[in-house]
Design a protein around this motif. Structure first.
Motif, PDB file in Angstrom:
ATOM      1  N   TRP A  57      32.347  38.338  47.966  1.00 33.86           N
ATOM      2  CA  TRP A  57      33.181  37.475  47.127  1.00 33.86           C
ATOM      3  C   TRP A  57      32.358  36.388  46.460  1.00 33.86           C
ATOM      4  O   TRP A  57      32.698  35.931  45.365  1.00 33.86           O
ATOM      5  CB  TRP A  57      34.314  36.866  47.943  1.00 33.86           C
ATOM      6  CG  TRP A  57      35.413  37.836  48.170  1.00 33.86           C
ATOM      7  CD1 TRP A  57      35.769  38.432  49.342  1.00 33.86           C
ATOM      8  CD2 TRP A  57      36.307  38.355  47.184  1.00 33.86           C
ATOM      9  NE1 TRP A  57      36.807  39.283  49.143  1.00 33.86           N
ATOM     10  CE2 TRP A  57      37.161  39.253  47.824  1.00 33.86           C
ATOM     11  CE3 TRP A  57      36.456  38.139  45.818  1.00 33.86           C
ATOM     12  CZ2 TRP A  57      38.153  39.935  47.142  1.00 33.86           C
ATOM     13  CZ3 TRP A  57      37.446  38.824  45.146  1.00 33.86           C
ATOM     14  CH2 TRP A  57      38.283  39.712  45.809  1.00 33.86           C
ATOM     15  N   VAL A  58      31.283  35.964  47.114  1.00 33.03           N
ATOM     16  CA  VAL A  58      30.429  34.938  46.525  1.00 33.03           C
ATOM     17  C   VAL A  58      29.888  35.448  45.194  1.00 33.03           C
ATOM     18  O   VAL A  58      29.907  34.748  44.175  1.00 33.03           O
ATOM     19  CB  VAL A  58      29.278  34.591  47.502  1.00 33.03           C
ATOM     20  CG1 VAL A  58      28.364  33.559  46.885  1.00 33.03           C
ATOM     21  CG2 VAL A  58      29.842  34.108  48.815  1.00 33.03           C
ATOM     22  N   ASN A  59      29.429  36.686  45.222  1.00 36.37           N
ATOM     23  CA  ASN A  59      28.923  37.323  44.021  1.00 36.37           C
ATOM     24  C   ASN A  59      30.005  37.392  42.938  1.00 36.37           C
ATOM     25  O   ASN A  59      29.787  37.053  41.776  1.00 36.37           O
ATOM     26  CB  ASN A  59      28.454  38.726  44.437  1.00 36.37           C
ATOM     27  CG  ASN A  59      27.829  39.491  43.299  1.00 36.37           C
ATOM     28  OD1 ASN A  59      28.019  39.143  42.142  1.00 36.37           O
ATOM     29  ND2 ASN A  59      27.105  40.535  43.633  1.00 36.37           N
ATOM     30  N   VAL A  60      31.196  37.806  43.342  1.00 40.28           N
ATOM     31  CA  VAL A  60      32.299  37.913  42.383  1.00 40.28           C
ATOM     32  C   VAL A  60      32.602  36.552  41.769  1.00 40.28           C
ATOM     33  O   VAL A  60      32.751  36.412  40.547  1.00 40.28           O
ATOM     34  CB  VAL A  60      33.557  38.486  43.074  1.00 40.28           C
ATOM     35  CG1 VAL A  60      34.760  38.415  42.149  1.00 40.28           C
ATOM     36  CG2 VAL A  60      33.314  39.916  43.503  1.00 40.28           C
ATOM     37  N   ALA A  61      32.654  35.537  42.623  1.00 40.05           N
ATOM     38  CA  ALA A  61      32.966  34.193  42.130  1.00 40.05           C
ATOM     39  C   ALA A  61      31.890  33.720  41.161  1.00 40.05           C
ATOM     40  O   ALA A  61      32.191  33.120  40.122  1.00 40.05           O
ATOM     41  CB  ALA A  61      33.085  33.230  43.309  1.00 40.05           C
ATOM     42  N   GLU A  62      30.642  34.019  41.496  1.00 43.76           N
ATOM     43  CA  GLU A  62      29.528  33.620  40.643  1.00 43.76           C
ATOM     44  C   GLU A  62      29.667  34.255  39.254  1.00 43.76           C
ATOM     45  O   GLU A  62      29.491  33.596  38.231  1.00 43.76           O
ATOM     46  CB  GLU A  62      28.251  34.138  41.301  1.00 43.76           C
ATOM     47  CG  GLU A  62      27.042  33.281  41.184  1.00 43.76           C
ATOM     48  CD  GLU A  62      25.947  33.863  42.057  1.00 43.76           C
ATOM     49  OE1 GLU A  62      25.245  34.750  41.569  1.00 43.76           O
ATOM     50  OE2 GLU A  62      25.840  33.469  43.234  1.00 43.76           O
ATOM     51  N   ARG A  63      29.965  35.537  39.260  1.00 44.12           N
ATOM     52  CA  ARG A  63      30.064  36.251  37.986  1.00 44.12           C
ATOM     53  C   ARG A  63      31.295  35.807  37.195  1.00 44.12           C
ATOM     54  O   ARG A  63      31.256  35.722  35.962  1.00 44.12           O
ATOM     55  CB  ARG A  63      30.097  37.761  38.240  1.00 44.12           C
ATOM     56  CG  ARG A  63      28.741  38.268  38.685  1.00 44.12           C
ATOM     57  CD  ARG A  63      28.832  39.546  39.451  1.00 44.12           C
ATOM     58  NE  ARG A  63      28.925  40.708  38.579  1.00 44.12           N
ATOM     59  CZ  ARG A  63      28.863  41.961  39.039  1.00 44.12           C
ATOM     60  NH1 ARG A  63      28.710  42.204  40.325  1.00 44.12           N
ATOM     61  NH2 ARG A  63      28.953  42.968  38.208  1.00 44.12           N
ATOM     62  N   THR A  64      32.371  35.511  37.926  1.00 43.58           N
ATOM     63  CA  THR A  64      33.565  35.015  37.243  1.00 43.58           C
ATOM     64  C   THR A  64      33.288  33.645  36.631  1.00 43.58           C
ATOM     65  O   THR A  64      33.727  33.337  35.522  1.00 43.58           O
ATOM     66  CB  THR A  64      34.742  34.918  38.234  1.00 43.58           C
ATOM     67  OG1 THR A  64      34.820  36.134  38.954  1.00 43.58           O
ATOM     68  CG2 THR A  64      36.047  34.677  37.520  1.00 43.58           C
ATOM     69  N   GLU A  65      32.542  32.858  37.357  1.00 41.93           N
ATOM     70  CA  GLU A  65      32.183  31.524  36.887  1.00 41.93           C
ATOM     71  C   GLU A  65      31.435  31.621  35.550  1.00 41.93           C
ATOM     72  O   GLU A  65      31.649  30.829  34.632  1.00 41.93           O
ATOM     73  CB  GLU A  65      31.278  30.881  37.925  1.00 41.93           C
ATOM     74  CG  GLU A  65      31.315  29.380  37.931  1.00 41.93           C
ATOM     75  CD  GLU A  65      30.514  28.847  39.086  1.00 41.93           C
ATOM     76  OE1 GLU A  65      29.434  29.408  39.375  1.00 41.93           O
ATOM     77  OE2 GLU A  65      30.962  27.890  39.713  1.00 41.93           O
ATOM     78  N   LYS A  66      30.573  32.616  35.461  1.00 41.82           N
ATOM     79  CA  LYS A  66      29.812  32.809  34.224  1.00 41.82           C
ATOM     80  C   LYS A  66      30.751  33.099  33.053  1.00 41.82           C
ATOM     81  O   LYS A  66      30.548  32.600  31.942  1.00 41.82           O
ATOM     82  CB  LYS A  66      28.849  33.982  34.407  1.00 41.82           C
ATOM     83  CG  LYS A  66      27.449  33.516  34.656  1.00 41.82           C
ATOM     84  CD  LYS A  66      26.545  34.700  34.879  1.00 41.82           C
ATOM     85  CE  LYS A  66      25.512  34.346  35.905  1.00 41.82           C
ATOM     86  NZ  LYS A  66      25.107  35.486  36.711  1.00 41.82           N
ATOM     87  N   VAL A  67      31.762  33.903  33.349  1.00 45.64           N
ATOM     88  CA  VAL A  67      32.761  34.189  32.304  1.00 45.64           C
ATOM     89  C   VAL A  67      33.436  32.897  31.884  1.00 45.64           C
ATOM     90  O   VAL A  67      33.603  32.609  30.695  1.00 45.64           O
ATOM     91  CB  VAL A  67      33.787  35.217  32.808  1.00 45.64           C
ATOM     92  CG1 VAL A  67      34.929  35.363  31.826  1.00 45.64           C
ATOM     93  CG2 VAL A  67      33.117  36.553  33.051  1.00 45.64           C
ATOM     94  N   TYR A  68      33.810  32.083  32.870  1.00 41.80           N
ATOM     95  CA  TYR A  68      34.482  30.813  32.568  1.00 41.80           C
ATOM     96  C   TYR A  68      33.578  29.921  31.728  1.00 41.80           C
ATOM     97  O   TYR A  68      34.015  29.292  30.769  1.00 41.80           O
ATOM     98  CB  TYR A  68      34.853  30.081  33.859  1.00 41.80           C
ATOM     99  CG  TYR A  68      35.945  30.745  34.663  1.00 41.80           C
ATOM    100  CD1 TYR A  68      36.804  31.669  34.097  1.00 41.80           C
ATOM    101  CD2 TYR A  68      36.125  30.416  35.999  1.00 41.80           C
ATOM    102  CE1 TYR A  68      37.800  32.263  34.837  1.00 41.80           C
ATOM    103  CE2 TYR A  68      37.116  31.009  36.755  1.00 41.80           C
ATOM    104  CZ  TYR A  68      37.953  31.926  36.173  1.00 41.80           C
ATOM    105  OH  TYR A  68      38.932  32.511  36.905  1.00 41.80           O
ATOM    106  N   ASP A  69      32.314  29.849  32.123  1.00 41.00           N
ATOM    107  CA  ASP A  69      31.371  29.006  31.381  1.00 41.00           C
ATOM    108  C   ASP A  69      31.279  29.458  29.936  1.00 41.00           C
ATOM    109  O   ASP A  69      31.275  28.648  29.012  1.00 41.00           O
ATOM    110  CB  ASP A  69      29.971  29.083  32.022  1.00 41.00           C
ATOM    111  CG  ASP A  69      29.922  28.302  33.326  1.00 41.00           C
ATOM    112  OD1 ASP A  69      30.870  27.518  33.547  1.00 41.00           O
ATOM    113  OD2 ASP A  69      28.978  28.485  34.109  1.00 41.00           O
ATOM    114  N   ALA A  70      31.196  30.776  29.771  1.00 39.42           N
ATOM    115  CA  ALA A  70      31.046  31.308  28.415  1.00 39.42           C
ATOM    116  C   ALA A  70      32.280  31.011  27.573  1.00 39.42           C
ATOM    117  O   ALA A  70      32.154  30.612  26.410  1.00 39.42           O
ATOM    118  CB  ALA A  70      30.805  32.812  28.475  1.00 39.42           C
TER     119      ALA A  70
END
Lengths: 312, 445
Positions: B351-364
């Motif tokens: 889930w850490v990985n998922v959250a990290e990648r989702t965060e990138k989407v949010y940032d973008a």
């Protein structure tokens, strides 16, 4: 495209030097790849299939198939014409009953003969069918006085409107597609019921019992038995099917030419449109067909040993 | 996060929402969940680590989904969003009308939006066609879409006519530590095949009904453990009656989330017969618990597990039997060591990985420019000849409604909710843990 390439820099979880040549992208989730999450590979939508199951129609075969519909329309028109003839006294009820009986007998003879030709091993219980027919027509005869007074209090306009609606329902729900002659499908029976109901409503306009009985028995023969015969003819020979359509067309035209030339013109135009223009239209509209298949489609389970799988 | 589907309803979307929110909170974001009221569960609830859940009062029509209300949801949604000072709205699951509405309203209010699709749809049946129209409507003006597998991405791109660059693939995850294998639970004398799924047509229960008797006839030392419930349960039980397999096939009925692991570890092989699947978290959980997976090759399933953990079969009776043959042989000869799967998967799906990648989407998406209203209308107009105009009317009305709401209920009058002090809370927790260790007899509560 505001967020093209979410992370241009190698992502933290990939941990591969940017200088290293990229290994090709793979459509897998469990490997960490040095591609951004929104990367679109060349293989994107590779497995997409378009119009995989589309069948190209041939003009003349569609024309031939359209006779199913034109035959049914013709039969409704003929029935209405016969009612009008009966209503204005141009046709006696005796003549109608005789015609109906003879027609049914001939039709049954043909049906019986072709069935024994097609499936010789089937044993039809002719006695049973005959007994059923006699019983049915006796019951109908007994019910005639009731049917006669059924809509006495209803005005004629209502009756005509109701008849039109019911015949439209008959036309819409008629079982055109299935070739089977035994099992009765639900919409098919709905259509037959609509037609019989329309006939009951029309028959109740008559003053004498014999008229009512004549029209009702004719309706049963025409809407319940005749479609079975038509199906039989279609399954036996194409030529017979075409001939039958043509005979029905001519009958409808001649019958209505006595009543209203305008309707004849509309009828002929409608038939031409249905038989020749609609198939062309269907083929032309095929080009807009866009059927999409891909790995996301629900798979059809294949189960051996002849067991059927019912959906849901 | 907005979705109709959240606890106490159980399922993949629900747990996805919960775990993703938890990880995002741990990474220092503020996350709230908006869902509808479930029975007596109404109002605002606080879950672990101050995850706030708003249960909006709404009627439930079918399988926990609420009916579309068009504008009815807007006032309360606006209040929540302003109160909590939300900047990104993330909707989940295409079945959820609430999620679609939230996305439209959020766009009207000028917020960034994101959508996660959890399932696959065909293009031919009527319900899919209606669903796809809806999706096209809401996704015409979305900032980013997340899909759980590459197959799901292809599907969503086609359904909603999106630019593929605007769609990211972020898979689901499992908490591998909750699915620790336990070989001592297995029966050493027999090979046990576990099936856990909803018993519906889409999960391929007809295949299961055909396969179980054939396998049982072939091997005397194979048992089936079948968990789950649904309309096809009757067929399965009939199969057991007909072939007299009462001692070989065990039915467990519906299984709660926390019992899944204990059921899984009883077996050596996990069988999945689904006919369509976007991601299939079930097979990942099974592999995590140390089972060899046999699955139909449908949808996103081939992308999920490495080849040594899974055996594929076509969705056909004969092929499935063959694949099971191979699997049973592999287990009996000890050719695979499923107990090691857990360690490998721990790295792959966290889930850490998922959250990290989702965060990138949010940032973008937070960096994107807001299009003016006319630009939005143009993108809706392109949806279709008639429907495009209809959508435009709806969006224009939505905009007017928003202006009205701004006037009747001004922004300044909505009091912002205090932020949950996550760091302070964490420190307190740690301190409490330490005190617990020092004074083992005292209950910290």
């Amino acid at each position: 495209m505001a967020c093209r390439n979410i992370d241009q820099a190698p992502s933290s979880h990939a941990g591969i030097l940017p200088a290293a040549p990229r290994s090709p992208w793979r459509k897998l989730l469990y490997v960490k790849q040095e591609y951004p999450d929104n990367y679109v590979d060349d293989t994107f939508l590779e497995e997409l299939q378009k119009n995989a199951n589309v069948r190209q129609y041939e003009y003349w075969s569609v024309v031939l198939e359209s006779t199913i519909i034109s035959q049914h329309i013709s039969s409704i028109v003929i029935f209405v014409a016969i009612f009008i003839y009966l209503y204005f006294g141009l046709l006696s009820s005796h003549a109608l009953i005789t015609m109906g009986t003879v027609g049914t007998a001939v039709g049954y003879g043909f049906w019986d003969w072709s069935n024994t030709m097609l499936t010789p091993d089937s044993n039809y219980q002719r006695r049973k069918i005959f007994k059923g027919a006699v019983l049915f027509f006796l019951t109908l005869l007994g019910l005639t006085p009731i049917l006669k007074t059924l809509t006495e209090k209803t005005s004629e306009d209502t009756i005509w409107a109701l008849t039109v609606i019911l015949f439209l329902a008959n036309l819409a729900f008629h079982d055109y597609g299935s070739g089977n002659r035994r099992n009765i499908k639900y919409p098919g029976s709905l259509s037959t019921n609509a037609a019989i109901f329309a006939s009951v409503v029309l028959a109740s306009r008559f003053k004498t019992n014999l008229h009512v009985f004549g029209l009702m028995s004719f309706a049963v023969e025409w809407f319940a038995l005749f479609p079975m015969l038509r199906r039989q003819v279609r399954s036996i020979s194409n030529r017979g099917n075409l001939a039958l359509s043509f005979v029905l067309f001519l009958t409808a035209t001649t019958l209505f030419s006595q009543i209203s030339p305008a309707i004849v013109v509309i009828y002929i135009l409608g038939m031409v449109f249905l038989t020749f223009v609609c198939p062309f239209w269907l083929i032309w509209i095929q080009r807009y067909k866009n059927e999409i298949h891909g790995p996301w489609d629900e798979a059809r389970p294949k189960i051996q040993h002849g067991r059927s799988v019912d959906n849901y | 996060m907005v979705s109709d589907f959240f606890y106490p309803n159980a399922g993949g979307v629900e747990s996805h929402l919960y775990h993703l929110s938890q990880r995002l909170i741990q990474r220092g974001h503020k996350v709230i969940i908006i869902t509808h009221a479930y029975g007596s569960r109404t109002g605002i609830r606080c879950l672990t680590n101050g995850l706030k859940v708003y249960h909006v009062p709404m009627m439930v029509v079918f399988q926990a989904a609420s009916p579309p209300t068009l504008y009815g949801f807007f006032p309360i949604f606006r209040s929540i969003v302003l109160r909590e000072r939300i900047s990104i709205v993330h909707g989940h699951q295409a079945f959820s009308a609430m999620c679609h509405e939230a996305i439209i309203h959020a766009r009207t209010m000028g917020l960034k939006t994101c959508f996660t699709d959890h399932s696959l749809f065909g293009f031919s049946d009527p319900s899919s066609i209606v669903m796809n129209k809806f999706l096209k409507f809401t996704l015409s003006d979305i900032d980013h879409v997340v899909c759980v597998s590459h197959t799901s991405k292809e599907n969503t791109v086609l359904r909603a006519a999106l630019t593929p660059q605007n769609v990211s693939v972020i898979p689901n995850a499992v908490i591998a530590s909750r699915f620790k294998p336990d070989p001592s639970m297995q029966d050493p004398n027999v090979t046990t095949i576990v099936v856990i799924s909803r018993q519906t047509y889409r999960k391929g229960m007809d295949l299961l009904v055909a396969v179980v008797p054939r396998i049982c006839r072939k091997y005397s030392k194979v048992r089936f453990v079948i968990g789950g419930d649904g309309p096809k349960r009757i067929d399965l039980e009939q199969m057991r009656e007909k072939h007299l397999l009462h001692d070989r096939v065990e039915f467990l009925g519906s299984i709660k989330a926390h019992q899944v692991r204990n059921t899984l570890v009883r077996g050596q092989i996990f069988l999945n017969t689904s006919l369509t699947e976007a991601f299939c978290i079930g097979i990942v959980e099974a592999a995590c618990a140390g089972l060899l997976v046999v699955s139909t090759k449908v949808g996103g399933v081939p992308e999920v597990l490495p080849r040594h953990m899974i055996l594929f079969a076509k969705p056909e009776e004969d092929d499935l039997v063959e694949a099971l043959d191979r699997a049973i042989e592999m287990i009996q000869r000890k050719e695979v060591q499923p107990a090691k799967f857990n360690d490998e998967l721990k790295e792959m799906y966290s889930w850490v990985n998922v959250a990290e990648r989702t965060e990138k989407v949010y940032d973008a998406i937070s960096q994107t420019r807001d299009p003016p209203l006319i630009e939005r209308l143009r993108s809706y107009y392109g949806c279709g000849v008639f429907v495009g105009k209809l959508f435009c009317i709806m969006i224009a009305l939505d905009y007017l409604f928003w202006v009205y709401l701004e006037w009747i209920l001004p922004r300044d009058e909505i009091e912002p909710a205090p932020k949950f002090p996550y760091k302070k809370f964490k420190k307190m927790c740690q301190r409490a843990d330490k005190e617990d260790e020092l004074q083992p007899g005292v209950d910290s509560l």
